[in-house]
Design a protein around this motif. Structure first.
Motif, PDB file in Angstrom:
ATOM      1  N   CYS A 119       0.813  -1.207   0.000  1.00 49.26           N
ATOM      2  CA  CYS A 119       0.000   0.000   0.000  1.00 49.26           C
ATOM      3  C   CYS A 119       0.851   1.264   0.000  1.00 49.26           C
ATOM      4  O   CYS A 119       0.543   2.225  -0.701  1.00 49.26           O
ATOM      5  N   GLY A 141      -7.093  -1.226  -3.997  1.00 48.46           N
ATOM      6  CA  GLY A 141      -7.006  -2.562  -3.447  1.00 48.46           C
ATOM      7  C   GLY A 141      -6.716  -2.504  -1.961  1.00 48.46           C
ATOM      8  O   GLY A 141      -7.475  -2.996  -1.150  1.00 48.46           O
ATOM      9  N   CYS A 142      -5.609  -1.835  -1.628  1.00 45.96           N
ATOM     10  CA  CYS A 142      -5.256  -1.685  -0.209  1.00 45.96           C
ATOM     11  C   CYS A 142      -6.070  -0.586   0.436  1.00 45.96           C
ATOM     12  O   CYS A 142      -6.319  -0.598   1.633  1.00 45.96           O
ATOM     13  N   CYS A 143      -6.471   0.388  -0.360  1.00 43.82           N
ATOM     14  CA  CYS A 143      -7.266   1.488   0.166  1.00 43.82           C
ATOM     15  C   CYS A 143      -7.951   2.217  -0.979  1.00 43.82           C
ATOM     16  O   CYS A 143      -7.587   2.047  -2.131  1.00 43.82           O
ATOM     17  N   GLN A 144      -8.947   2.980  -0.613  1.00 43.66           N
ATOM     18  CA  GLN A 144      -9.629   3.802  -1.611  1.00 43.66           C
ATOM     19  C   GLN A 144      -9.299   5.255  -1.348  1.00 43.66           C
ATOM     20  O   GLN A 144      -9.188   5.667  -0.197  1.00 43.66           O
ATOM     21  N   ILE A 145      -9.170   6.003  -2.411  1.00 43.30           N
ATOM     22  CA  ILE A 145      -8.906   7.423  -2.243  1.00 43.30           C
ATOM     23  C   ILE A 145     -10.007   8.223  -2.901  1.00 43.30           C
ATOM     24  O   ILE A 145     -10.250   8.089  -4.098  1.00 43.30           O
ATOM     25  N   LEU A 146     -10.678   9.013  -2.095  1.00 45.83           N
ATOM     26  CA  LEU A 146     -11.743   9.870  -2.607  1.00 45.83           C
ATOM     27  C   LEU A 146     -11.212  11.286  -2.740  1.00 45.83           C
ATOM     28  O   LEU A 146     -10.800  11.884  -1.751  1.00 45.83           O
ATOM     29  N   PHE A 147     -11.196  11.785  -3.943  1.00 45.59           N
ATOM     30  CA  PHE A 147     -10.715  13.146  -4.151  1.00 45.59           C
ATOM     31  C   PHE A 147     -11.849  14.116  -3.978  1.00 45.59           C
ATOM     32  O   PHE A 147     -13.002  13.799  -4.240  1.00 45.59           O
ATOM     33  N   ASP A 148     -11.482  15.309  -3.536  1.00 46.64           N
ATOM     34  CA  ASP A 148     -12.496  16.336  -3.374  1.00 46.64           C
ATOM     35  C   ASP A 148     -13.064  16.735  -4.728  1.00 46.64           C
ATOM     36  O   ASP A 148     -12.386  16.681  -5.745  1.00 46.64           O
ATOM     37  N   GLN A 154      -9.873  11.943   0.912  1.00 49.22           N
ATOM     38  CA  GLN A 154     -10.058  11.012   2.023  1.00 49.22           C
ATOM     39  C   GLN A 154      -9.466   9.679   1.643  1.00 49.22           C
ATOM     40  O   GLN A 154      -9.550   9.265   0.497  1.00 49.22           O
ATOM     41  N   ILE A 155      -8.895   9.001   2.606  1.00 47.77           N
ATOM     42  CA  ILE A 155      -8.348   7.681   2.336  1.00 47.77           C
ATOM     43  C   ILE A 155      -9.030   6.665   3.220  1.00 47.77           C
ATOM     44  O   ILE A 155      -8.995   6.769   4.449  1.00 47.77           O
ATOM     45  N   LEU A 156      -9.687   5.719   2.587  1.00 49.85           N
ATOM     46  CA  LEU A 156     -10.349   4.656   3.324  1.00 49.85           C
ATOM     47  C   LEU A 156      -9.470   3.419   3.275  1.00 49.85           C
ATOM     48  O   LEU A 156      -9.181   2.895   2.198  1.00 49.85           O
ATOM     49  N   PHE A 157      -9.041   2.961   4.427  1.00 50.83           N
ATOM     50  CA  PHE A 157      -8.210   1.766   4.460  1.00 50.83           C
ATOM     51  C   PHE A 157      -9.089   0.537   4.541  1.00 50.83           C
ATOM     52  O   PHE A 157     -10.178   0.569   5.100  1.00 50.83           O
ATOM     53  N   ASP A 158      -8.570  -0.520   3.990  1.00 49.91           N
ATOM     54  CA  ASP A 158      -9.311  -1.770   4.056  1.00 49.91           C
ATOM     55  C   ASP A 158      -9.411  -2.256   5.482  1.00 49.91           C
ATOM     56  O   ASP A 158      -8.543  -2.025   6.303  1.00 49.91           O
TER      57      ASP A 158
END
Lengths: 106, 106
Positions: free
Chosen positions: A12, A94-101, B97-101
DNA sequence: AAGATACATGAATCTATGTTCAAGTGTCAT
DNA sequence: ATGACACTTGAACATAGATTCATGTATCTT
């Protein structure tokens, strides 16, 4: 014909490093909206073509973007595996999701 | 007594760089669950204490973590400004924002 | 098939970042 | 006040990453 899967062999932190660059982030933000050729990306980004190419390679190797030839041009898009199920501008690593503004600043 | 706000002067790429490190990611994942002293972090992480300290400084400077003295120890926690409103393991960097698994792997 | 267009690649350089080591600071116990 | 404990800091070093430059490849036009 182009790497379509996320590179699962990288962890990650390494994945985040791929995104942790101004140019590559800008590329991703642009591609989240719609696919673009290198030339189009280049116009939006105002950097040397060869440098953009290097950055695109990093994104490709990580499996974050896909590319396909289109005449003389090469069209890049966010890799299907990375397109977030959730609404809005986001990528799923996969390891995390990133939501952009919305309306990406900086 | 400790920096409580996200450092707004740094851009999103720089912010992601702060997270794009194995040790710092591990720290964040641990702190998302509960606050910990440096010693406790150190036990979980198996790195030299002085190196951990350097990484904590990077996280502090970015405003991602807060710290407070507790006797001899110093207790770190995810900065309030960064604690994501959304459920689950996540941080809100302002730019993204970063969402971790769940059950953080790697 | 020759030149132009659109990109990619490799090597060289420079800069940023991680790591180590050797002090330094604040707190507690005696 | 002295020493032990729990950390932080700074400088030195090593490595990785970004940038540039020079060259290479694929496609299209003529």
């Amino acid at each position: 014909m182009t790497a379509v899967e996320i590179n699962r062999s990288i962890d990650c932190a390494t994945f985040l490093k791929v995104l942790a660059d101004q140019t590559r982030l800008a590329v991703i933000r642009l591609l989240i909206r719609r696919s673009l050729t290198v030339g189009e990306l280049n116009q939006s980004l105002d950097i040397e073509q060869t440098l953009l190419s290097h950055h695109l390679r990093v994104l490709r190797d990580a499996g974050v973007v896909e590319h396909q030839r289109e005449g003389r041009s090469i069209r890049y898009s966010i890799a299907a595996a990375v397109k977030s199920a959730g609404r809005g501008a986001a990528v799923d690593l996969g390891c995390c999701q990133i939501l952009f503004d919305e309306k990406g600043k900086s």
